[in-house]
Design a protein around this motif. Structure first.
Motif, PDB file in Angstrom:
ATOM      1  N   GLN A 474       0.831  -1.200   0.000  1.00  0.00           N
ATOM      2  CA  GLN A 474       0.000   0.000   0.000  1.00  0.00           C
ATOM      3  C   GLN A 474       0.872   1.258   0.000  1.00  0.00           C
ATOM      4  N   GLU A 475       1.934   1.253   0.781  1.00  0.00           N
ATOM      5  CA  GLU A 475       2.821   2.418   0.853  1.00  0.00           C
ATOM      6  C   GLU A 475       3.560   2.628  -0.464  1.00  0.00           C
ATOM      7  N   HIS A 476       3.870   1.544  -1.182  1.00  0.00           N
ATOM      8  CA  HIS A 476       4.515   1.695  -2.487  1.00  0.00           C
ATOM      9  C   HIS A 476       3.624   2.503  -3.424  1.00  0.00           C
ATOM     10  N   HIS A 477       2.339   2.231  -3.420  1.00  0.00           N
ATOM     11  CA  HIS A 477       1.412   2.991  -4.270  1.00  0.00           C
ATOM     12  C   HIS A 477       1.400   4.464  -3.860  1.00  0.00           C
ATOM     13  N   VAL A 478       1.420   4.729  -2.580  1.00  0.00           N
ATOM     14  CA  VAL A 478       1.408   6.115  -2.104  1.00  0.00           C
ATOM     15  C   VAL A 478       2.679   6.840  -2.543  1.00  0.00           C
ATOM     16  N   ILE A 479       3.829   6.184  -2.405  1.00  0.00           N
ATOM     17  CA  ILE A 479       5.099   6.814  -2.800  1.00  0.00           C
ATOM     18  C   ILE A 479       5.084   7.145  -4.283  1.00  0.00           C
ATOM     19  N   HIS A 480       4.522   6.240  -5.071  1.00  0.00           N
ATOM     20  CA  HIS A 480       4.412   6.525  -6.506  1.00  0.00           C
ATOM     21  C   HIS A 480       3.653   7.830  -6.731  1.00  0.00           C
ATOM     22  N   GLU A 481       2.546   8.016  -6.019  1.00  0.00           N
ATOM     23  CA  GLU A 481       1.756   9.233  -6.174  1.00  0.00           C
ATOM     24  C   GLU A 481       2.515  10.465  -5.681  1.00  0.00           C
ATOM     25  N   VAL A 482       3.273  10.317  -4.609  1.00  0.00           N
ATOM     26  CA  VAL A 482       4.059  11.440  -4.093  1.00  0.00           C
ATOM     27  C   VAL A 482       5.124  11.847  -5.118  1.00  0.00           C
ATOM     28  N   LEU A 483       5.759  10.867  -5.750  1.00  0.00           N
ATOM     29  CA  LEU A 483       6.731  11.177  -6.806  1.00  0.00           C
ATOM     30  C   LEU A 483       6.061  11.898  -7.968  1.00  0.00           C
ATOM     31  N   GLU A 484       4.858  11.473  -8.321  1.00  0.00           N
ATOM     32  CA  GLU A 484       4.118  12.163  -9.378  1.00  0.00           C
ATOM     33  C   GLU A 484       3.832  13.605  -8.974  1.00  0.00           C
ATOM     34  N   GLY A 485       3.596  13.814  -7.673  1.00  0.00           N
ATOM     35  CA  GLY A 485       3.353  15.163  -7.194  1.00  0.00           C
ATOM     36  C   GLY A 485       4.563  16.067  -7.364  1.00  0.00           C
ATOM     37  N   VAL A 486       5.763  15.534  -7.153  1.00  0.00           N
ATOM     38  CA  VAL A 486       6.983  16.311  -7.385  1.00  0.00           C
ATOM     39  C   VAL A 486       7.090  16.686  -8.855  1.00  0.00           C
ATOM     40  N   ASP A 487       6.793  15.736  -9.725  1.00  0.00           N
ATOM     41  CA  ASP A 487       6.868  16.008 -11.153  1.00  0.00           C
ATOM     42  C   ASP A 487       5.860  17.093 -11.556  1.00  0.00           C
ATOM     43  N   ARG A 488       4.629  17.009 -11.028  1.00  0.00           N
ATOM     44  CA  ARG A 488       3.622  18.031 -11.344  1.00  0.00           C
ATOM     45  C   ARG A 488       4.057  19.405 -10.817  1.00  0.00           C
ATOM     46  N   MET A 507       8.617  18.379  -2.349  1.00  0.00           N
ATOM     47  CA  MET A 507       9.884  17.712  -2.061  1.00  0.00           C
ATOM     48  C   MET A 507       9.979  17.313  -0.596  1.00  0.00           C
ATOM     49  N   ASP A 508       9.493  18.161   0.294  1.00  0.00           N
ATOM     50  CA  ASP A 508       9.495  17.816   1.716  1.00  0.00           C
ATOM     51  C   ASP A 508       8.609  16.597   1.988  1.00  0.00           C
ATOM     52  N   LEU A 509       7.469  16.538   1.299  1.00  0.00           N
ATOM     53  CA  LEU A 509       6.573  15.398   1.487  1.00  0.00           C
ATOM     54  C   LEU A 509       7.221  14.109   0.984  1.00  0.00           C
ATOM     55  N   LEU A 510       7.926  14.194  -0.139  1.00  0.00           N
ATOM     56  CA  LEU A 510       8.636  13.015  -0.636  1.00  0.00           C
ATOM     57  C   LEU A 510       9.706  12.571   0.357  1.00  0.00           C
ATOM     58  N   THR A 511      10.437  13.532   0.901  1.00  0.00           N
ATOM     59  CA  THR A 511      11.479  13.203   1.874  1.00  0.00           C
ATOM     60  C   THR A 511      10.899  12.486   3.082  1.00  0.00           C
ATOM     61  N   ASP A 512       9.830  13.042   3.637  1.00  0.00           N
ATOM     62  CA  ASP A 512       9.210  12.428   4.816  1.00  0.00           C
ATOM     63  C   ASP A 512       8.709  11.018   4.524  1.00  0.00           C
ATOM     64  N   SER A 513       7.959  10.879   3.432  1.00  0.00           N
ATOM     65  CA  SER A 513       7.327   9.594   3.155  1.00  0.00           C
ATOM     66  C   SER A 513       8.347   8.532   2.769  1.00  0.00           C
ATOM     67  N   LEU A 514       9.330   8.903   1.948  1.00  0.00           N
ATOM     68  CA  LEU A 514      10.293   7.897   1.497  1.00  0.00           C
ATOM     69  C   LEU A 514      11.187   7.426   2.644  1.00  0.00           C
ATOM     70  N   LEU A 515      11.738   8.356   3.410  1.00  0.00           N
ATOM     71  CA  LEU A 515      12.631   7.955   4.494  1.00  0.00           C
ATOM     72  C   LEU A 515      11.885   7.150   5.557  1.00  0.00           C
ATOM     73  N   SER A 516      10.666   7.548   5.850  1.00  0.00           N
ATOM     74  CA  SER A 516       9.871   6.792   6.810  1.00  0.00           C
ATOM     75  C   SER A 516       9.602   5.383   6.305  1.00  0.00           C
ATOM     76  N   HIS A 517       9.236   5.279   5.031  1.00  0.00           N
ATOM     77  CA  HIS A 517       8.924   3.965   4.462  1.00  0.00           C
ATOM     78  C   HIS A 517      10.149   3.048   4.426  1.00  0.00           C
ATOM     79  N   LEU A 518      11.283   3.595   3.998  1.00  0.00           N
ATOM     80  CA  LEU A 518      12.485   2.761   3.907  1.00  0.00           C
ATOM     81  C   LEU A 518      12.884   2.213   5.275  1.00  0.00           C
TER      82      LEU A 518
END
Length: 535
Positions: A474-488, A507-518
């Motif tokens: 489930q978190e993988h799908h969310v990260i994909h959307e967060v990455l799309e948000g950076v691109d947008r 970018m801050d949201l990507l940082t938080d979500s990715l580091l937390s997930h990893l």
């Protein structure tokens, strides 16, 4: 497994056909002219159609200038080790240090016996090989002296050592079974299997035996170079190992180096066009990919662990960083010292006010057995997940740097998007997971990830992990959307007045979500991966 860091070598495995002797020599010349590193030939003295290996290698060494030469591999029952040692040393001296020694216990017992060699059982052949290595090394002693080896199969008593070779000749063993692999780890300088007999899915287990034996003998696993005899075609779609365009070869061989530690690839082909294409299209690509990946991870471990701090400070936060330490795990799961690796902890710091998931709702898997021990191979499997994640953390820091250049006007947003889209983070299919995309692909010989993915394996192997695996997906799908948000946000940056704020917020949201997930994924999967394997 892991990359042992050896220099990459590439070469040819030529068939020493007697009725085409001139052509064999010309192929060896071509190998040299094409810039490859090795010319090797098989050694079957009982085969009447073949040239004598050592005579052929002597001629090859004489007509080439840079390639090393080696039997692939020497039939020791028909090559008395003391005499073989002098043959190797002599050719090494005459060639300027361009000889290596592939050794085998000897197959085809009837053929060996027909030439007057001993008819040994498989077990006796392994014993004789170990004694032979002892004799050879003693005969190469630089200080000279008297050689005394009183073996059951090889007795050399009173021979004078010498001559010593021009360089430290590597002894590479052709090994497949447990005892031979164990001997490789204890005594050899290299392991030289063929893909036809050691398939991709068998390499991890074989490498693990070698590693354990090396450690048990007080050596490092990196003391043993991993070579691989390969064959393939440049036609096909790339669905199978080395069956496709040169780019497929490049990707597959680079992954073998980075994931399984193989570092020398010897092409079994007598086709000059294949040799030219291998040298011109495959070799440079593999070198470039491996060099780039090694450079990306060649940092002290302490610096890797501190990447989280580097990432968070790479650009100004949109607001005040907050801590979620209260919801962070109270202990690091998978941190059993027996694992030899420690999952990267979550520091609890958050840059964004947005929460893409509820961290308090994350399930946990079964507690590790505190009394369990793990083999070096199992430890390496667990460590690999952290290595892959550390690469992503480095990429995250690079993305933050690019975003900062964009907001400062030093880089065009389109250029930044182009850079980001080439990164592993963007190319990975997050619906199946970074680890599986990087690791499972090689151990399943490029079968479809959907059929051989990591998560289904873990669910089957330990049903207690199902809630964790479901949550990670489930978190993988969310990260994909967060990455799309950076691109947008990059696209919108040039047209919206507050574009810079939105970009930094994304970018801050990507940082938080990715580091937390990893950190969560490492906490829950490092120990199961070591215990259950990756496939």
């Amino acid at each position: 497994m892991a990359d042992y860091g050896h220099e990459l070598l590439f070469g040819t495995f030529l068939t020493p056909v007697a009725d085409r002797a001139d052509r064999v020599v010309e192929l060896a010349r071509l190998t040299d002219q094409a810039g490859l590193d090795l010319v090797t030939v098989q050694d079957h003295p009982y085969q009447a159609r073949f040239l004598d290996t050592w005579t052929l290698l002597s001629v090859v060494a004489a007509v080439t200038s840079t390639v090393r030469v080696s039997p692939n591999v020497t039939n020791l029952p028909l090559r008395p080790p003391a005499v073989l040692a002098r043959s190797v040393a002599t050719l090494d001296l005459l060639s300027g240090g361009r000889v290596e020694l592939g050794l085998g216990a000897g197959a085809f017992r009837d053929g060996i016996a027909a030439l007057g060699g001993p008819r040994l059982t498989a077990a006796q052949g392994v014993d004789a090989l170990e004694e032979g290595i002892q004799v050879i090394r003693a005969m190469w002693a630089e200080e000279g002296g008297t050689v005394r080896v009183d073996g059951r199969h090889h007795r050399v008593w009173g021979a004078h050592a010498g001559p010593a070779p021009a360089h430290d000749v590597g002894i590479w063993l052709g090994a497949y079974k447990k005892r031979m692999l164990d001997m490789t780890g204890r005594l050899a300088d290299g392991w030289l299997p063929s893909n036809a007999y050691a398939a991709l899915d068998e390499l991890p287990a074989m490498n693990a035996i070698i590693d354990e034996a090396a450690l048990g003998a007080g050596r490092s696993p990196a003391d043993v170079r991993r070579l691989y005899n390969i064959a393939g075609t440049f036609t096909g779609s790339g669905g199978s190992f080395l069956r496709g365009p040169a780019g497929v070869w490049v990707e597959q061989l680079a992954e073998l180096t980075l994931e399984q530690g193989m570092s020398a690839y010897i092409l079994a082909s007598d086709d000059p066009d294949d040799i030219r294409r291998f040298a011109a299209e495959v070799v440079p690509g593999v070198r470039e990919l491996v060099e780039a990946e090694r450079a990306a991870v060649d940092l002290p471990r302490a610096a890797e662990v501190s990447t989280r701090d580097d990432v968070r400070s790479a650009s100004p936060a949109t607001g005040t960083a907050t801590s979620t330490a209260a919801v962070a795990p109270a202990r690091i799961r998978g941190g059993n010292p027996a694992l030899g690796v420690t999952p990267t902890p979550d520091d609890g710091v958050r840059l964004s006010d947005v929460r893409v998931w509820d961290e308090t709702a994350r399930p946990t898997g079964p507690a590790p057995d505190p009394d369990r021990t793990y083999t070096p191979g199992e430890q390496a499997t667990g460590r690999h997940l952290i290595d892959v994640h550390d690469q992503l953390r480095q990429e995250l820091a690079e993305i933050r740097r690019l975003i900062e250049e964009v907001t400062a006007g030093a880089m065009d947003p389109g250029v930044a998007r182009s850079h980001i889209n080439t990164m592993t983070m963007r190319q990975n299919n997050w619906t199946i997971g970074v680890y599986c995309e990087s690791y499972c692909r090689i151990v399943t010989t490029h079968h479809t990830i959907e059929d051989q993915s990591l998560f289904p394996h873990l669910r089957r192997a330990d049903p207690r992990l199902k809630p964790v695996v479901d949550r990670l997906e489930q978190e993988h799908h969310v990260i994909h959307e967060v990455l799309e948000g950076v691109d947008r946000a990059l696209v919108a940056f040039v047209s919206e007045p507050e574009g810079h704020k939105a970009l930094r917020a994304a970018m801050d949201l990507l940082t938080d979500s990715l580091l937390s997930h990893l950190s969560y994924e490492e906490r829950e999967l490092v120990e199961p991966l070591a215990r259950l394997g990756a496939h």
